[in-house]
Design an enzyme around this catalytic site. Structure first.
Site, short mmCIF file in Angstrom:
data_model
loop_
_atom_site.label_atom_id
_atom_site.label_comp_id
_atom_site.label_asym_id
_atom_site.label_seq_id
_atom_site.Cartn_x
_atom_site.Cartn_y
_atom_site.Cartn_z
N HIS A 187 0.85 -1.19 0.00
CA HIS A 187 0.00 0.00 0.00
C HIS A 187 0.89 1.24 0.00
O HIS A 187 2.09 1.15 0.23
CB HIS A 187 -0.91 0.03 1.23
CG HIS A 187 -1.97 -1.02 1.24
ND1 HIS A 187 -1.71 -2.35 1.53
CD2 HIS A 187 -3.31 -0.94 1.00
CE1 HIS A 187 -2.83 -3.03 1.46
NE2 HIS A 187 -3.81 -2.21 1.15
N LYS A 195 -0.10 4.46 4.62
CA LYS A 195 -0.92 3.48 5.34
C LYS A 195 -0.05 2.83 6.41
O LYS A 195 0.85 2.05 6.12
CB LYS A 195 -1.48 2.42 4.39
CG LYS A 195 -2.36 1.39 5.10
CD LYS A 195 -3.03 0.46 4.12
CE LYS A 195 -3.81 -0.64 4.83
NZ LYS A 195 -4.82 -0.13 5.77
#
Length: 342
Positions: free
Chosen positions: A225, A229
């Site tokens: 990600h 994140k």
């Protein structure tokens, strides 16, 4: 009352659904191989628009749901802005209020021509209660940070406002307990992408129907990600839970988290323009004798798939509130099963 976004290029872009890195089949080790040829980029669910062409157009509401009001908590973040844009396009009423940190208090965020005032922690309960009195049909969407999940859920429950929790992380057991002990309606899901949720639902059905089918198999999990994140993928955790029911032994701390942009591009094939917003998940099963190998993969580029799914969750929850449904806590699989996806 509009904003500009990038339109699709002239070539017909379509999302792909491949369950094998570099192909469209399942590879059964050295003895059987059903994998197809490797595409240029390993896309499974790439829902955002390629950026080679940048024609601009005006965003206008596609359908009218003006009777539904939505307050997006976390409007300063990319995901929050994407949800507001999708909600505006769907014709929902955007409540011009959001919440943030002490440093963000007083900021005015403009999305789709809407000026949204960010309030700090000190007055969020009084502001939320006041806004809910003004918009009794309102639903709060939460895309904040993992550390705020439980406190935010307690706030929504205390005020009595229905909410869609799109933020991952936090103490999930506590989150569900908070929601269940209150009288509010809520959709809580670690994954808002409808197509990915459909895959997850399929995995849950398989786990229920064929328990211990992969007993003794080893599992490798990799998730990638954007660097922002901070927590481990909730989707990966949900899929792993299914594999555990299928007989696979795996600890959550074995998940490989990739947040280095260089590795994401060179090792995983993440398109450079989507490094700031993507979600790649890969699951690799191997038999005890190493002669059977199965790989499952879902790759998402961009945030539109989550934003559209979130709006569907809001519309779904609004119906449940109006009908005074007996069940109050839902997930995205419930939304899918309703059969009214836009």
């Amino acid at each position: 009352m509009s904003s500009t976004v990038k339109a699709s290029p002239s070539n017909n872009f379509r999302p792909k659904l491949n369950f094998l890195y570099g192909g469209s089949g399942i590879s059964f080790g050295s003895r059987v191989n059903v994998a197809l040829s490797k595409p240029r980029v390993p896309e499974v669910l790439c829902m955002s628009t390629p950026t080679t062409t940048t024609t601009q157009h005006q965003v206008t509401p596609m359908s009218k749901h003006n009777d539904v009001a939505i307050l997006v908590n976390g409007c300063t973040g990319n995901m929050g802005k994407a949800v507001i844009s999708a909600a505006y396009s769907a014709g929902l009423h955007i409540v011009p209020v959001s919440f943030g940190s002490t440093e963000e208090a007083g900021q005015m965020v403009e999305v789709c021509g809407k000026d949204i005032l960010v309030h700090g922690p000190s007055d969020k309960e009084s502001v939320l209660a006041s806004v809910f009195d003004e918009h009794p049909n309102m639903i709060v969407v939460d895309y904040t940070v993992p550390a705020a999940v439980n406190d935010n859920a307690e706030l929504y429950s205390k005020v009595g406002v229905p909410f869609v929790m799109g933020t991952t992380g936090g103490d999930r057991d506590r989150l569900y307990k908070i929601a269940e002990n209150s009288k509010v309606y809520a959709v809580i899901s670690p994954q808002m992408g409808k197509q990915v949720v459909a895959f997850l639902a399929t995995m849950e059905i398989m786990a229920e129907q064929f328990p211990e089918a992969f007993s003794g198999y080893s599992l490798q999990v990799l998730e990638s990600h954007q660097a922002g994140k901070l927590d481990t993928s909730g989707t990966a955790k949900a899929i792993i839970s299914c594999f555990r029911k299928l007989g696979v032994s795996f600890d959550m701390d074995q998940i490989q988290m990739i947040r280095d942009p260089k590795k994401q591009i060179e090792m995983l094939g993440v398109p450079e323009e989507h490094v700031p917003g993507h979600a790649f998940h890969m699951y690799h099963l191997k038999s005890p004798d190493q002669i059977v190998s199965l790989k499952f993969q879902d790759n998402v580029c961009g945030r539109s798939i989550y934003a559209e799914g979130t709006v569907d969750a809001v519309l779904f929850l609004s119906k449940k509130v109006k009908s005074k449904a007996g069940k109050r806590i839902y997930n995205m699989i419930d939304v899918l099963r309703e059969g009214n996806m836009r």
